[in-house]
Scaffold this active site. Structure first.
Site, PDB file in Angstrom:
ATOM      1  N   GLN A  78      71.013  58.628  14.040  1.00  0.00           N
ATOM      2  CA  GLN A  78      70.492  59.984  13.875  1.00  0.00           C
ATOM      3  C   GLN A  78      71.084  60.597  12.612  1.00  0.00           C
ATOM      4  O   GLN A  78      72.144  61.215  12.634  1.00  0.00           O
ATOM      5  CB  GLN A  78      70.799  60.859  15.091  1.00  0.00           C
ATOM      6  N   PHE A  79      70.363  60.435  11.506  1.00  0.00           N
ATOM      7  CA  PHE A  79      70.873  60.901  10.218  1.00  0.00           C
ATOM      8  C   PHE A  79      71.040  62.410  10.172  1.00  0.00           C
ATOM      9  O   PHE A  79      71.837  62.926   9.394  1.00  0.00           O
ATOM     10  CB  PHE A  79      69.980  60.410   9.072  1.00  0.00           C
ATOM     11  N   THR A  80      70.343  63.150  11.024  1.00  0.00           N
ATOM     12  CA  THR A  80      70.437  64.611  10.977  1.00  0.00           C
ATOM     13  C   THR A  80      71.821  65.121  11.365  1.00  0.00           C
ATOM     14  O   THR A  80      72.154  66.267  11.069  1.00  0.00           O
ATOM     15  CB  THR A  80      69.374  65.271  11.872  1.00  0.00           C
TER      16      THR A  80
END
Length: 145
Positions: free
Chosen positions: A78-80
């Site tokens: 989850q890059f966010t």
């Protein structure tokens, strides 16, 4: 490197309506990789996730780690999580690792978890995933190394 961990009674990740990873009792690990991360940080975060004592013992105290509690891991990229959110109304992602680096460290983290002896399921890096979970507690922690 960031892990948002949630104690779950069940969790699964679907891609295009197909379940690609699922666990019952254990931890859902949402993993964010930052540009300054490396294998040493990934290994340290894995050890922290696997050793974090957030499962109840016989006295109903958070005193057991996921392995002691007989749980599994579901690790989802989850890059966010690496977003910069202090300014403005739109997140910035300049702290996130470049995709190739992030994918390599994601897979390294997963392998480290498996080497800890834990059943480890995954999502698919950079895919559009739908994550479903039942948070047990709720119990959620933000871990960062």
């Amino acid at each position: 490197m960031i892990a948002l961990i949630q104690r779950v009674t069940q969790a699964k990740v679907d891609i295009a309506g197909v379940t690609v990873g699922a666990i019952n009792h254990g931890l859902l690990v949402l993993l964010g990789v930052e540009k300054d991360d490396n294998q040493q940080k990934a290994k340290r975060l894995c050890e922290k996730v696997c050793g974090y004592r957030i499962f109840s013992d016989e006295n109903d105290k958070m005193n057991l780690n996921v392995q002691q509690a007989g749980g599994s891991l579901l690790v989802v990229s989850q890059f966010t999580l690496a977003a910069e959110t202090q300014k403005g109304m739109r997140p910035g992602f300049s702290n996130g690792a470049p995709p190739e680096m992030a994918e390599n460290l994601y897979h390294y983290f997963v392998e480290q978890c498996k080497q800890q002896g834990l059943e480890t399921q995954t999502g698919q890096f950079a895919a559009d995933m739908q994550v479903t979970l039942t948070n047990d507690g709720p119990v959620t922690f933000w871990l960062q190394v």
